[in-house]
Write an enzyme that holds these catalytic residues in place. Sequence first.
Site, PDB file in Angstrom:
ATOM      1  N   ASP A 180      27.083  27.058 -33.316  1.00  0.00           N
ATOM      2  CA  ASP A 180      28.212  27.856 -33.771  1.00  0.00           C
ATOM      3  C   ASP A 180      27.932  28.345 -35.175  1.00  0.00           C
ATOM      4  OD1 ASP A 180      31.112  28.686 -33.115  1.00  0.00           O
ATOM      5  OD2 ASP A 180      31.169  27.974 -35.190  1.00  0.00           O
ATOM      6  N   TYR A 215      36.328  33.457 -42.570  1.00  0.00           N
ATOM      7  CA  TYR A 215      36.907  32.320 -41.843  1.00  0.00           C
ATOM      8  C   TYR A 215      37.412  31.267 -42.821  1.00  0.00           C
ATOM      9  CZ  TYR A 215      35.854  33.524 -37.011  1.00  0.00           C
ATOM     10  OH  TYR A 215      35.851  34.108 -35.770  1.00  0.00           O
ATOM     11  N   ARG A 225      31.741  21.741 -20.507  1.00  0.00           N
ATOM     12  CA  ARG A 225      32.892  21.970 -21.394  1.00  0.00           C
ATOM     13  C   ARG A 225      34.131  21.198 -20.950  1.00  0.00           C
ATOM     14  NH1 ARG A 225      34.644  22.874 -25.235  1.00  0.00           N
ATOM     15  NH2 ARG A 225      35.524  24.922 -25.453  1.00  0.00           N
ATOM     16  N   ARG A 245      23.966  35.486 -23.599  1.00  0.00           N
ATOM     17  CA  ARG A 245      24.891  34.818 -24.507  1.00  0.00           C
ATOM     18  C   ARG A 245      26.291  34.799 -23.906  1.00  0.00           C
ATOM     19  NH1 ARG A 245      25.255  31.057 -28.232  1.00  0.00           N
ATOM     20  NH2 ARG A 245      26.829  31.494 -29.767  1.00  0.00           N
ATOM     21  N   ARG A 257      28.765  31.347 -21.007  1.00  0.00           N
ATOM     22  CA  ARG A 257      30.131  30.834 -21.091  1.00  0.00           C
ATOM     23  C   ARG A 257      30.816  30.784 -19.733  1.00  0.00           C
ATOM     24  NH1 ARG A 257      31.973  34.641 -26.127  1.00  0.00           N
ATOM     25  NH2 ARG A 257      30.425  33.878 -27.585  1.00  0.00           N
TER      26      ARG A 257
END
Length: 196
Positions: free
Chosen positions: A68, A145, A32, A19, A23
């Site tokens: 997400d 959030y 990205r 995970r 990135r």
Amino acid sequence: FLKACRREPVDVTPVWFMRQAGRYMAEYRAIRQRYSLLEICAQPDLATEVTLQPVNRIDVDAAILFSDLLLPLAPMGLPFDFIKGEGPQIEQPINDAADIDRLRPFEPREALSHVLTAIVQVQRELHGRVPLIGFAGAPFTLASYAIEGGHSNNFAKTKALMYGHPDAWHRLCEKLAEVVGDYLVAQIEAGVNAVQ
């Protein structure tokens, strides 16, 4: 949960590594540069490609769906975006009970169908090599959030709602728990081997 997926002992470290490593992989960074995180999540072909990148490069025990945890907020009426260097920002955070009452339930098989399509595509590409893990944000995470408007170190607004207006807090968490439960069931139906 991985043990249950593979029915044999496994080390969970590679899953965390996968995970995080995704990135930093050059393949991911190249994507990205062309697409935002939300654009990748919204396009099943891109989400599939990014999900598979660490699986194809690193010997991991499972694939983790590229998505997400905040995705359910937008169809509920809380659109958000990612601000470079700051993370997710909710356009109109929850301020009071009226904002909670305005939140809409939704059918994840429709509003988040792109995620479910990505699950089907990833499983087709995996051919059973490793299990696929789906996920969703827990109600407290989504609530914090939604209330804070983004990342928080102290959760002051969340605590103010929790302790100052417990009935509204419980209504919010119930709405979020129902949405998250339906979303996870939809992911399971679409083919993930485990959810978190």
